[in-house]
Design a protein around this motif. Structure first.
Motif, PDB file in Angstrom:
ATOM      1  N   PHE A 177       0.844  -1.198   0.000  1.00 36.77           N
ATOM      2  CA  PHE A 177       0.000   0.000   0.000  1.00 36.77           C
ATOM      3  C   PHE A 177       0.873   1.238   0.000  1.00 36.77           C
ATOM      4  O   PHE A 177       1.863   1.328   0.728  1.00 36.77           O
ATOM      5  N   ALA A 178       0.526   2.221  -0.838  1.00 35.10           N
ATOM      6  CA  ALA A 178       1.220   3.515  -0.850  1.00 35.10           C
ATOM      7  C   ALA A 178       0.214   4.598  -0.531  1.00 35.10           C
ATOM      8  O   ALA A 178      -0.755   4.769  -1.268  1.00 35.10           O
ATOM      9  N   PRO A 179       0.361   5.376   0.554  1.00 41.65           N
ATOM     10  CA  PRO A 179      -0.591   6.429   0.890  1.00 41.65           C
ATOM     11  C   PRO A 179      -0.433   7.629  -0.005  1.00 41.65           C
ATOM     12  O   PRO A 179       0.515   7.727  -0.784  1.00 41.65           O
ATOM     13  N   ASN A 180      -1.370   8.550   0.132  1.00 39.43           N
ATOM     14  CA  ASN A 180      -1.315   9.805  -0.613  1.00 39.43           C
ATOM     15  C   ASN A 180       0.003  10.506  -0.321  1.00 39.43           C
ATOM     16  O   ASN A 180       0.305  10.852   0.811  1.00 39.43           O
ATOM     17  N   ALA A 181       0.802  10.745  -1.366  1.00 41.70           N
ATOM     18  CA  ALA A 181       2.121  11.332  -1.169  1.00 41.70           C
ATOM     19  C   ALA A 181       2.094  12.849  -1.091  1.00 41.70           C
ATOM     20  O   ALA A 181       3.090  13.459  -0.769  1.00 41.70           O
ATOM     21  N   TRP A 182       0.975  13.460  -1.411  1.00 46.94           N
ATOM     22  CA  TRP A 182       0.872  14.929  -1.378  1.00 46.94           C
ATOM     23  C   TRP A 182      -0.020  15.330  -0.209  1.00 46.94           C
ATOM     24  O   TRP A 182      -1.228  15.198  -0.261  1.00 46.94           O
ATOM     25  N   SER A 183       0.570  15.836   0.857  1.00 48.22           N
ATOM     26  CA  SER A 183      -0.191  16.157   2.059  1.00 48.22           C
ATOM     27  C   SER A 183      -0.524  17.641   2.095  1.00 48.22           C
ATOM     28  O   SER A 183       0.047  18.440   1.379  1.00 48.22           O
ATOM     29  N   THR A 184      -1.445  18.019   2.972  1.00 44.91           N
ATOM     30  CA  THR A 184      -1.827  19.412   3.136  1.00 44.91           C
ATOM     31  C   THR A 184      -1.478  19.874   4.530  1.00 44.91           C
ATOM     32  O   THR A 184      -1.316  19.075   5.443  1.00 44.91           O
ATOM     33  N   PRO A 185      -1.331  21.200   4.739  1.00 43.95           N
ATOM     34  CA  PRO A 185      -1.008  21.697   6.060  1.00 43.95           C
ATOM     35  C   PRO A 185      -2.066  21.316   7.082  1.00 43.95           C
ATOM     36  O   PRO A 185      -3.225  21.082   6.750  1.00 43.95           O
ATOM     37  N   GLU A 186      -1.631  21.271   8.325  1.00 45.90           N
ATOM     38  CA  GLU A 186      -2.535  20.882   9.400  1.00 45.90           C
ATOM     39  C   GLU A 186      -3.735  21.823   9.463  1.00 45.90           C
ATOM     40  O   GLU A 186      -3.618  23.032   9.371  1.00 45.90           O
ATOM     41  N   GLY A 187      -4.916  21.256   9.578  1.00 47.27           N
ATOM     42  CA  GLY A 187      -6.134  22.055   9.701  1.00 47.27           C
ATOM     43  C   GLY A 187      -6.816  22.355   8.384  1.00 47.27           C
ATOM     44  O   GLY A 187      -7.911  22.869   8.355  1.00 47.27           O
ATOM     45  N   ILE A 188      -6.155  22.032   7.247  1.00 44.14           N
ATOM     46  CA  ILE A 188      -6.762  22.291   5.943  1.00 44.14           C
ATOM     47  C   ILE A 188      -7.170  20.958   5.336  1.00 44.14           C
ATOM     48  O   ILE A 188      -6.335  20.081   5.149  1.00 44.14           O
ATOM     49  N   PRO A 189      -8.447  20.766   5.033  1.00 36.32           N
ATOM     50  CA  PRO A 189      -8.890  19.465   4.543  1.00 36.32           C
ATOM     51  C   PRO A 189      -8.349  19.166   3.155  1.00 36.32           C
ATOM     52  O   PRO A 189      -8.207  20.050   2.321  1.00 36.32           O
TER      53      PRO A 189
ATOM     54  N   PRO B 235      -0.510  16.258 -11.976  1.00 30.09           N
ATOM     55  CA  PRO B 235      -0.655  17.251 -13.047  1.00 30.09           C
ATOM     56  C   PRO B 235      -0.368  18.665 -12.553  1.00 30.09           C
ATOM     57  O   PRO B 235      -0.675  19.019 -11.415  1.00 30.09           O
ATOM     58  N   THR B 236       0.221  19.456 -13.423  1.00 28.16           N
ATOM     59  CA  THR B 236       0.517  20.843 -13.090  1.00 28.16           C
ATOM     60  C   THR B 236      -0.766  21.585 -12.743  1.00 28.16           C
ATOM     61  O   THR B 236      -1.724  21.583 -13.514  1.00 28.16           O
ATOM     62  N   HIS B 237      -0.788  22.213 -11.576  1.00 24.50           N
ATOM     63  CA  HIS B 237      -1.950  22.995 -11.160  1.00 24.50           C
ATOM     64  C   HIS B 237      -1.594  23.801  -9.918  1.00 24.50           C
ATOM     65  O   HIS B 237      -0.589  23.535  -9.251  1.00 24.50           O
ATOM     66  N   TYR B 238      -2.409  24.791  -9.633  1.00 27.53           N
ATOM     67  CA  TYR B 238      -2.317  25.501  -8.358  1.00 27.53           C
ATOM     68  C   TYR B 238      -3.415  24.995  -7.444  1.00 27.53           C
ATOM     69  O   TYR B 238      -4.579  24.910  -7.851  1.00 27.53           O
ATOM     70  N   ASP B 239      -3.053  24.638  -6.225  1.00 26.87           N
ATOM     71  CA  ASP B 239      -4.009  24.093  -5.270  1.00 26.87           C
ATOM     72  C   ASP B 239      -4.443  25.185  -4.300  1.00 26.87           C
ATOM     73  O   ASP B 239      -3.637  25.696  -3.516  1.00 26.87           O
ATOM     74  N   PHE B 240      -5.709  25.539  -4.384  1.00 27.49           N
ATOM     75  CA  PHE B 240      -6.251  26.609  -3.556  1.00 27.49           C
ATOM     76  C   PHE B 240      -6.189  26.269  -2.073  1.00 27.49           C
ATOM     77  O   PHE B 240      -5.949  27.125  -1.231  1.00 27.49           O
ATOM     78  N   TYR B 241      -6.411  24.997  -1.743  1.00 26.45           N
ATOM     79  CA  TYR B 241      -6.547  24.624  -0.342  1.00 26.45           C
ATOM     80  C   TYR B 241      -5.220  24.641   0.409  1.00 26.45           C
ATOM     81  O   TYR B 241      -5.142  25.137   1.533  1.00 26.45           O
ATOM     82  N   ASP B 242      -4.178  24.079  -0.185  1.00 26.76           N
ATOM     83  CA  ASP B 242      -2.904  24.095   0.528  1.00 26.76           C
ATOM     84  C   ASP B 242      -1.953  25.165  -0.008  1.00 26.76           C
ATOM     85  O   ASP B 242      -0.786  25.194   0.361  1.00 26.76           O
ATOM     86  N   ASP B 243      -2.471  26.048  -0.880  1.00 23.98           N
ATOM     87  CA  ASP B 243      -1.700  27.192  -1.367  1.00 23.98           C
ATOM     88  C   ASP B 243      -0.333  26.740  -1.878  1.00 23.98           C
ATOM     89  O   ASP B 243       0.701  27.210  -1.433  1.00 23.98           O
ATOM     90  N   ARG B 244      -0.359  25.826  -2.831  1.00 26.89           N
ATOM     91  CA  ARG B 244       0.882  25.259  -3.344  1.00 26.89           C
ATOM     92  C   ARG B 244       0.756  25.061  -4.847  1.00 26.89           C
ATOM     93  O   ARG B 244      -0.290  24.692  -5.364  1.00 26.89           O
TER      94      ARG B 244
END
Length: 537
Positions: free
Chosen positions: A3-15, A363-372
């Motif tokens: 099993f490989a978990p989601n490799a892209w995490s978000t900051p604490e408190g941001i879903p 894919p190349t994109h800007y992520d609004f939730y984790d501001d990355r």
């Protein structure tokens, strides 16, 4: 089953919007059938236009099941698919389960796993870096010195661990011809030294072009890897770090795509090193040992990072930093310094995966939730110098608007020349406009927005009106530029009025921008003609 978990995490408190899981049900030897399962789970409501994909290397083929799924994930809904895969080549392979939903703030997620495919036995395990190629170093006298490849050229995984020694070391001022075996062999008393030099990197689009950018320089003790001094290069790549005291006999110089000023922070992360926002995870390059036999100032010449510099993709990371800082500087110099307090475009954290050969990174994109900003290495990602600047444009809008944002509906598959929605056209047109600012040619990724008026066709028949992002960016450009063309005879000469409206009034559509322009008492007749030139009435 592995099993490989989601490799892209978000900051604490941001879903996180989407979870991705990769499950290796069976890994088989070369030429035989393996089974890989991708699972996805939505946590933020309906995600239409979601594409779920299994990313495979070129020597893999799917012989059963499927490698993708288009599925409108509902809130708390899961989806999965299984693929039976044959790897025709041997060696290390990277596989990914990737989810992308452009309609939800360009949201994406991925799970990653590495397989080692052998002729008789295959395993799941971490990917080692490929062997290094020789690195050319240009010294002050113009002599070209080739340093043999060694593991020390790779990023230092933990900065409290000293890099391994090189098989051949070159003392300052020496050439290969006069190198002696006793260079730096004994311990020395403390010395005070300053390191001077230049750092450059090759352009992604043209490998014969050398670029420079502000980048972090760290001088580290070659014995314990402690940072002795740090400084920034100039925009031309020159630096002078010191003076500092060295108790050992040698230092190393490390350059990182990192910059911080006025509270804004910029860094390009290498997910192979880690995805947390910290300096240890950036795409860094470290020299071999530089010996310091006495007090003084040491000129180590010009180091050039190119496409052959390990780890693969390092030079691209510095290109990405430059593309973003070009926009940041433009905003700061042309608008921000005239405000009180000074205003900027805000920070940018870029997560760049080097896999430009296969293009199956997140894919190349800007992520609004984790501001990355997520960048892959494809022709529509890090391979195009407009793209990082474009994604930074989205980050700038979030920085000014948060927690609101334009309602970008019908934005899953948008183009500069076609109609989407007024919210999508405004947010995308703004990002394209910012990406164009450091250049004065009126071009965006080959499209000439300066020439795009009524009935324009550049191989694509441009649609009309404020729901077309190319018409929005063309209108903003014609308000700014000093080129008279057609109905457009107006020029503001700078972006201050445009910036003040977007920064202070937060328009959600181009029409709201026009309304704010009029309400502020700015000129009307000339700008109206500029907008008409771009089919906006």
């Amino acid at each position: 089953m592995l099993f490989a978990p989601n490799a892209w995490s978000t900051p604490e408190g941001i879903p996180d919007a989407i979870d991705a899981e990769l499950i290796v049900n069976e890994v088989a030897p070369q030429g035989r059938q393996s089974e890989i399962e991708c699972r996805f789970h939505s946590r933020v409501g309906l995600l239409p236009d979601t594409r779920l994909t299994l990313g495979l290397p070129e020597d893999a083929r799917v012989i059963g099941g499927t490698d993708h799924l288009d599925y409108p994930l509902a809130d708390s809904e899961s989806a999965s698919f299984t693929a039976r895969v044959v790897f025709t080549g041997k060696g290390y392979k990277e596989v990914r389960c990737v989810a992308a939903s452009d309609s939800h703030f360009h949201r994406g997620a991925a799970a990653i796993q590495y397989l080692h495919i052998g002729p008789d036995r295959s395993t799941v395990g971490a990917h080692p870096f490929d062997p290094a190629r020789p690195l050319s170093v240009v010294w002050p006298d113009g002599a070209s010195v080739v340093r043999l490849p060694s593991e020390e050229n790779y990023p230092v995984p933990h900065r409290d661990t000293p890099p391994p020694d090189a098989p051949i070391e070159l003392a300052v001022g020496q050439t290969l011809a006069d190198m002696t075996a006793d260079a730096g062999q004994s311990s020395r008393r403390s010395v005070s030294m300053t390191v001077n030099g230049r750092f450059q990197f090759t352009q992604v689009a043209n490998s014969s072009t050398l670029l420079s950018e502000v980048a972090l320089v760290e001088i580290v003790d070659a014995t314990d890897n402690n940072v002795l001094h740090s400084c920034y290069t100039s925009m031309q790549g020159y630096y002078s770090c010191g003076p500092f005291t060295l108790s050992g006999n040698a230092v190393r110089v490390r350059w990182s795509p990192y910059f911080s000023y006025l509270g804004d922070e910029f860094m390009v992360l290498n997910p192979e090193m880690g995805t947390d926002k910290k300096l240890d995870n950036t795409w860094s390059f470290t020299t071999g040992k530089i010996y310091a036999p006495m007090n003084g100032s040491y000129q180590i010449g010009t180091y050039i990072v190119d496409m052959n510099t390990p780890p693969q993709g390092t030079y691209v990371a510095f290109n990405l930093l430059k593309d973003i800082l070009d926009v940041w500087r433009y905003i700061y110099n042309e608008a921000g310094v005239y405000e009180s307090p000074v205003q900027t475009g805000g920070s940018a954290i870029v997560q760049y995966h080097w896999d430009y050969l296969h293009g199956y990174a997140v894919p190349t994109h800007y992520d609004f939730y984790d501001d990355r900003i997520y960048m892959d290495g494809s022709a529509d990602g890090a391979g195009d110098r407009y793209v990082a600047a474009h994604e930074y444009g989205h980050a700038v809008m979030r920085y000014m608007y948060y927690p609101s944002y334009p309602n970008a509906v019908n934005c899953a598959s948008h183009h500069i020349y076609s109609e989407s929605s007024v919210g999508c056209a405004w947010s995308e047109g703004w990002a394209e406009f910012l990406a164009m600012l450091p250049r004065s040619d009126g071009l965006y990724r080959g499209h000439n927005v300066e020439a795009a008026s009524w009935g324009y066709n550049d191989g694509h028949a441009w649609q009309n009106g404020p729901a077309v992002e190319g018409r929005v960016v063309g209108s903003l450009w014609d308000l700014l530029d000093n080129v008279a063309d057609g109905y457009d005879q107006y020029s503001d000469g700078n972006i201050r009025r445009i910036w003040e409206i977007v920064h202070d009034d937060h328009p959600m559509t181009f029409q709201a921008f026009i309304d704010a322009w009029v309400a502020r008492g700015y000129p009307v007749a000339g700008p109206a003609n500029s907008l008409y030139q771009n089919t906006i009435q």
